[in-house]
Motif scaffolding. Structure first.
Motif, PDB file in Angstrom:
ATOM      1  N   ARG A 234      41.407  32.495  38.548  1.00 55.98           N
ATOM      2  CA  ARG A 234      40.475  33.564  38.907  1.00 55.98           C
ATOM      3  C   ARG A 234      39.289  33.589  37.943  1.00 55.98           C
ATOM      4  O   ARG A 234      38.151  33.832  38.359  1.00 55.98           O
ATOM      5  CB  ARG A 234      41.195  34.907  38.911  1.00 55.98           C
ATOM      6  CG  ARG A 234      42.213  35.065  40.015  1.00 55.98           C
ATOM      7  CD  ARG A 234      41.543  35.186  41.371  1.00 55.98           C
ATOM      8  NE  ARG A 234      41.213  36.569  41.653  1.00 55.98           N
ATOM      9  CZ  ARG A 234      40.215  36.960  42.436  1.00 55.98           C
ATOM     10  NH1 ARG A 234      39.408  36.073  42.956  1.00 55.98           N
ATOM     11  NH2 ARG A 234      39.995  38.248  42.661  1.00 55.98           N
TER      12      ARG A 234
ATOM     13  N   ALA B 186      35.265  33.230  38.797  1.00 52.19           N
ATOM     14  CA  ALA B 186      34.251  34.168  38.321  1.00 52.19           C
ATOM     15  C   ALA B 186      33.188  33.455  37.493  1.00 52.19           C
ATOM     16  O   ALA B 186      32.008  33.824  37.532  1.00 52.19           O
ATOM     17  CB  ALA B 186      34.902  35.281  37.503  1.00 52.19           C
TER      18      ALA B 186
ATOM     19  N   TRP C 270      36.069  34.823  46.407  1.00 47.88           N
ATOM     20  CA  TRP C 270      36.627  36.017  45.766  1.00 47.88           C
ATOM     21  C   TRP C 270      37.713  36.641  46.629  1.00 47.88           C
ATOM     22  O   TRP C 270      38.790  36.990  46.139  1.00 47.88           O
ATOM     23  CB  TRP C 270      35.499  37.021  45.510  1.00 47.88           C
ATOM     24  CG  TRP C 270      35.952  38.411  45.194  1.00 47.88           C
ATOM     25  CD1 TRP C 270      36.533  38.837  44.028  1.00 47.88           C
ATOM     26  CD2 TRP C 270      35.877  39.556  46.044  1.00 47.88           C
ATOM     27  NE1 TRP C 270      36.821  40.185  44.114  1.00 47.88           N
ATOM     28  CE2 TRP C 270      36.419  40.642  45.334  1.00 47.88           C
ATOM     29  CE3 TRP C 270      35.400  39.770  47.338  1.00 47.88           C
ATOM     30  CZ2 TRP C 270      36.502  41.929  45.881  1.00 47.88           C
ATOM     31  CZ3 TRP C 270      35.475  41.036  47.887  1.00 47.88           C
ATOM     32  CH2 TRP C 270      36.024  42.098  47.165  1.00 47.88           C
TER      33      TRP C 270
ATOM     34  N   ARG D  78      33.479  45.040  39.703  1.00 45.30           N
ATOM     35  CA  ARG D  78      34.001  44.686  38.388  1.00 45.30           C
ATOM     36  C   ARG D  78      34.110  43.167  38.229  1.00 45.30           C
ATOM     37  O   ARG D  78      33.916  42.618  37.142  1.00 45.30           O
ATOM     38  CB  ARG D  78      35.352  45.371  38.171  1.00 45.30           C
ATOM     39  CG  ARG D  78      35.203  46.877  37.988  1.00 45.30           C
ATOM     40  CD  ARG D  78      36.480  47.624  38.247  1.00 45.30           C
ATOM     41  NE  ARG D  78      37.506  47.379  37.246  1.00 45.30           N
ATOM     42  CZ  ARG D  78      38.733  47.900  37.308  1.00 45.30           C
ATOM     43  NH1 ARG D  78      39.067  48.680  38.335  1.00 45.30           N
ATOM     44  NH2 ARG D  78      39.605  47.647  36.368  1.00 45.30           N
ATOM     45  N   TYR D  79      34.405  42.481  39.320  1.00 43.95           N
ATOM     46  CA  TYR D  79      34.446  41.013  39.313  1.00 43.95           C
ATOM     47  C   TYR D  79      33.075  40.455  38.938  1.00 43.95           C
ATOM     48  O   TYR D  79      32.954  39.540  38.100  1.00 43.95           O
ATOM     49  CB  TYR D  79      34.872  40.529  40.695  1.00 43.95           C
ATOM     50  CG  TYR D  79      34.854  39.037  40.926  1.00 43.95           C
ATOM     51  CD1 TYR D  79      35.977  38.256  40.661  1.00 43.95           C
ATOM     52  CD2 TYR D  79      33.731  38.405  41.449  1.00 43.95           C
ATOM     53  CE1 TYR D  79      35.976  36.887  40.903  1.00 43.95           C
ATOM     54  CE2 TYR D  79      33.718  37.038  41.694  1.00 43.95           C
ATOM     55  CZ  TYR D  79      34.844  36.286  41.425  1.00 43.95           C
ATOM     56  OH  TYR D  79      34.838  34.937  41.670  1.00 43.95           O
TER      57      TYR D  79
ATOM     58  N   ARG E 148      35.172  44.083  43.748  1.00 39.24           N
ATOM     59  CA  ARG E 148      33.990  43.223  43.794  1.00 39.24           C
ATOM     60  C   ARG E 148      33.008  43.541  42.667  1.00 39.24           C
ATOM     61  O   ARG E 148      32.492  42.639  42.010  1.00 39.24           O
ATOM     62  CB  ARG E 148      33.304  43.366  45.155  1.00 39.24           C
ATOM     63  CG  ARG E 148      32.088  42.448  45.358  1.00 39.24           C
ATOM     64  CD  ARG E 148      32.492  40.990  45.354  1.00 39.24           C
ATOM     65  NE  ARG E 148      31.363  40.115  45.676  1.00 39.24           N
ATOM     66  CZ  ARG E 148      31.371  38.809  45.493  1.00 39.24           C
ATOM     67  NH1 ARG E 148      32.448  38.219  44.982  1.00 39.24           N
ATOM     68  NH2 ARG E 148      30.328  38.068  45.791  1.00 39.24           N
TER      69      ARG E 148
ATOM     70  N   ARG F 246      41.968  37.010  45.716  1.00 38.32           N
ATOM     71  CA  ARG F 246      42.545  38.317  45.376  1.00 38.32           C
ATOM     72  C   ARG F 246      44.056  38.296  45.555  1.00 38.32           C
ATOM     73  O   ARG F 246      44.592  37.671  46.471  1.00 38.32           O
ATOM     74  CB  ARG F 246      41.910  39.420  46.230  1.00 38.32           C
ATOM     75  CG  ARG F 246      40.467  39.701  45.845  1.00 38.32           C
ATOM     76  CD  ARG F 246      39.866  40.827  46.655  1.00 38.32           C
ATOM     77  NE  ARG F 246      40.542  42.100  46.391  1.00 38.32           N
ATOM     78  CZ  ARG F 246      40.203  43.248  46.989  1.00 38.32           C
ATOM     79  NH1 ARG F 246      39.224  43.264  47.881  1.00 38.32           N
ATOM     80  NH2 ARG F 246      40.850  44.361  46.709  1.00 38.32           N
TER      81      ARG F 246
ATOM     82  N   ASP G 129      40.049  44.238  37.290  1.00 33.53           N
ATOM     83  CA  ASP G 129      38.734  43.735  36.888  1.00 33.53           C
ATOM     84  C   ASP G 129      38.283  42.570  37.759  1.00 33.53           C
ATOM     85  O   ASP G 129      37.080  42.325  37.898  1.00 33.53           O
ATOM     86  CB  ASP G 129      38.750  43.297  35.422  1.00 33.53           C
ATOM     87  CG  ASP G 129      38.908  44.466  34.469  1.00 33.53           C
ATOM     88  OD1 ASP G 129      38.366  45.549  34.760  1.00 33.53           O
ATOM     89  OD2 ASP G 129      39.588  44.294  33.440  1.00 33.53           O
ATOM     90  N   LEU G 130      39.238  41.837  38.335  1.00 30.86           N
ATOM     91  CA  LEU G 130      38.879  40.695  39.166  1.00 30.86           C
ATOM     92  C   LEU G 130      39.202  40.912  40.642  1.00 30.86           C
ATOM     93  O   LEU G 130      38.863  40.072  41.484  1.00 30.86           O
ATOM     94  CB  LEU G 130      39.581  39.430  38.664  1.00 30.86           C
ATOM     95  CG  LEU G 130      39.205  39.004  37.241  1.00 30.86           C
ATOM     96  CD1 LEU G 130      39.934  37.731  36.853  1.00 30.86           C
ATOM     97  CD2 LEU G 130      37.702  38.819  37.078  1.00 30.86           C
ATOM     98  N   GLU G 131      39.830  42.052  40.978  1.00 33.70           N
ATOM     99  CA  GLU G 131      40.109  42.373  42.372  1.00 33.70           C
ATOM    100  C   GLU G 131      38.954  43.135  43.008  1.00 33.70           C
ATOM    101  O   GLU G 131      38.564  42.864  44.139  1.00 33.70           O
ATOM    102  CB  GLU G 131      41.402  43.199  42.487  1.00 33.70           C
ATOM    103  CG  GLU G 131      42.665  42.429  42.151  1.00 33.70           C
ATOM    104  CD  GLU G 131      43.061  41.453  43.242  1.00 33.70           C
ATOM    105  OE1 GLU G 131      43.557  41.878  44.293  1.00 33.70           O
ATOM    106  OE2 GLU G 131      42.876  40.236  43.032  1.00 33.70           O
TER     107      GLU G 131
END
Length: 373
Positions: free
Chosen positions: A163, A167, A274, A121-122, A119, A278, A115-117
Motif C-alpha cells: 500500500r 501511495a 487505491w 488521508r491516502y 481517499r 483497500r 490513513d491509507l483507506e
C-alpha cells in the motif's frame, strides 16, 4: 518499467524495502551488524540513483524486551500497544543512526489502516512521502501499533509495504523474508522447488503458501506476502520475496537471482489502484451468475443481479462483491445503504421506486467505482 528477472529491480526508480521483526530483532536485541550492512546496501541503491522507502517492523519486539513482557509483547492487545509505544522510539533511533552513517536522513512515518483507506488521508500520506524523498530523506514507515486495534489494522507489514508502494508511486517492492522465496510446497519438504517467477496470483499459488510466521515474532507468513503481491500486481508494481537473514541480503538476491519475482498484471489508474488495494470493506454483496458474467465485462453492478447483502454500510462505503460460489470478484463504492440494498435486492430498476420512495439511481456500484479482483 518491464521487470522480468530479479536483477531488474536495480532499475526501479523508486523501491520499497520491507524488513520483518525476526530479521531486525533476535532474543530482544537488535542485530546491529546486520542492520549496518543493510543500511550500506540501501545507501548504495541511492547512490545509483534509486529512491528508497523502508517499511520496518520491530517496535513490538524491541519494546517487549525492554519492558520484560511475556510472549514478545503479543499476549494481549494492550501489551502489544504498550510495547509498540516503547519500541518505536528504539526502532527510530536504530534506523536514524544506521542511515546517518552514510549521511542519509531518516524520517519516521507511522500510519494506521485508516490513513491509507480513506481517499483524503491516502493523498496526504502520498504527499508526505513525495516531499520527504524530494528532500533527500529515506522514509521509515511502520504501522502505528500503539493505537491500532485488532479490527482496524493492517495486521502485517507485507500488505502495508504494498500500500505504501501504491501511495508513493513506487515501481517495485522487496520483501525481506526468512526463506529464499515462494516454494511449490513447504520448503522443508523433500523436492521443494523455489519459484523464480510468478505471473499472476491464482488459487493454486495461494495453496503453496503457509500462513505461519516462522520466528513467532512477526504477524505475517507467506500468505500475507502473497496478499501483498496481489495488491502490487494490480497496481502495476513488481514485488519480490527474498531471503533477508544473511548479511547484505539485497546483493545476494538481485545479483544471484535468488528469490521469487511477482510480475505486474495490470496498470490501474490512481483511483482504481487505491480502490483495489483497500483492505477493509464495510459489507458484502453476493451476485448471481449472470451478474458475475456482466461484471467480468466491466459492467456496473445492478440490483437485479444481487442475491444477498451482508453488513451495515452507508452510501459511499467500500463493499466487496462475491460470486454465487463465494468467489471474491470485485470491490467498489456502493450507491446505496445496506438497508436500501436489501430493499431492492433482485429488483429491476423500474421496480425500485415504490420500494425506495424516490427515483432510483442507475446502479448499485458504478463501473467507474468498481475494481475487479
Amino acid at each position: 518499467m518491464n521487470f522480468t528477472v530479479l536483477s531488474d529491480l536495480r532499475s526501479a526508480r523508486r523501491l520499497v524495502v520491507k524488513i520483518g521483526s525476526s530479521l531486525l530483532v533476535q532474543r530482544g536485541q537488535p542485530r546491529g551488524e546486520w542492520l549496518a550492512a543493510l543500511a550500506a546496501e540501501l545507501a548504495g541503491l541511492r547512490a545509483s540513483g534509486q529512491q528508497v522507502i523502508v517499511v520496518s517492523s520491530g517496535a513490538i519486539a524491541l519494546g517487549a524486551a525492554r519492558m520484560g513482557m511475556a510472549k514478545g509483547g503479543r499476549g494481549s492487545l494492550e501489551d502489544a500497544q504498550a510495547a509498540a509505544s516503547v519500541g518505536q522510539i528504539e526502532l527510530a533511533r536504530l534506523w536514524s543512526e544506521a542511515l546517518a552513517a552514510h549521511d542519509i536522513v531518516a524520517a519516521q512515518m507511522l500510519v494506521t489502516l485508516g490513513d491509507l483507506e480513506g481517499r483524503r488521508r491516502y493523498l496526504n500520506a502520498a504527499a508526505t512521502l513525495e516531499r520527504l524523498m524530494a528532500a533527500g530523506a529515506v522514509p521509515v514507515v511502520n504501522e502505528n501499533d500503539s493505537v491500532a486495534t485488532e479490527e482496524i489494522r493492517f495486521g502485517d507489514n507485507d500488505r502495508l509495504a504494498a500500500r505504501v508502494a501504491q501511495a508513493a508511486g513506487a515501481d517495485a517492492v522487496l520483501l525481506l523474508s526468512d526463506v529464499d522465496g515462494l516454494y511449490d510446497r513447504d520448503p522443508r519438504s523433500d523436492g521443494a522447488t523455489l519459484l523464480p517467477q510468478v505471473d499472476g496470483i491464482t488459487p493454486e499459488i495461494f495453496a503453496m503458501a503457509s500462513t505461519k510466521s516462522g520466528s513467532g515474532l512477526g504477524s505475517g507468513g507467506m500468505t500475507s506476502k502473497l496478499k501483498a503481491a496481489e495488491i502490487a500486481e494490480r497496481a502495476g508494481i513488481a514485488l519480490a520475496i527474498v531471503n533477508g537473514t544473511l548479511t547484505a541480503p539485497i546483493a545476494r538476491a538481485l545479483d544471484g537471482g535468488i528469490g521469487t519475482l511477482f510480475l505486474p498484471q495490470r496498470h490501474d489508474d490512481a483511483r482504481k489502484s487505491w480502490l483495489g488495494g483497500r483492505l477493509a470493506p464495510a459489507g458484502v454483496l453476493t451476485v448471481d451468475a449472470g451478474c458475475m458474467a456482466a461484471l467480468q465485462t466491466h459492467a456496473s453492478l445492478l440490483a437485479a443481479g444481487m442475491t444477498e447483502v451482508q453488513g451495515d454500510f452507508a452510501r459511499g462505503d467500500l463493499v466487496a462483491v462475491f460470486g454465487p460460489k463465494g468467489e471474491r470478484l470485485a470491490q467498489g463504492l456502493v450507491e446505496y445503504s445496506a438497508g436500501e440494498c436489501r430493499a431492492i435486492l433482485g429488483l429491476k430498476v423500474e421496480q425500485q421506486a415504490p420500494v425506495l420512495g424516490y427515483v432510483p439511481r442507475g446502479c448499485v456500484i458504478h463501473r467507474d467505482h468498481l475494481v475487479q479482483l
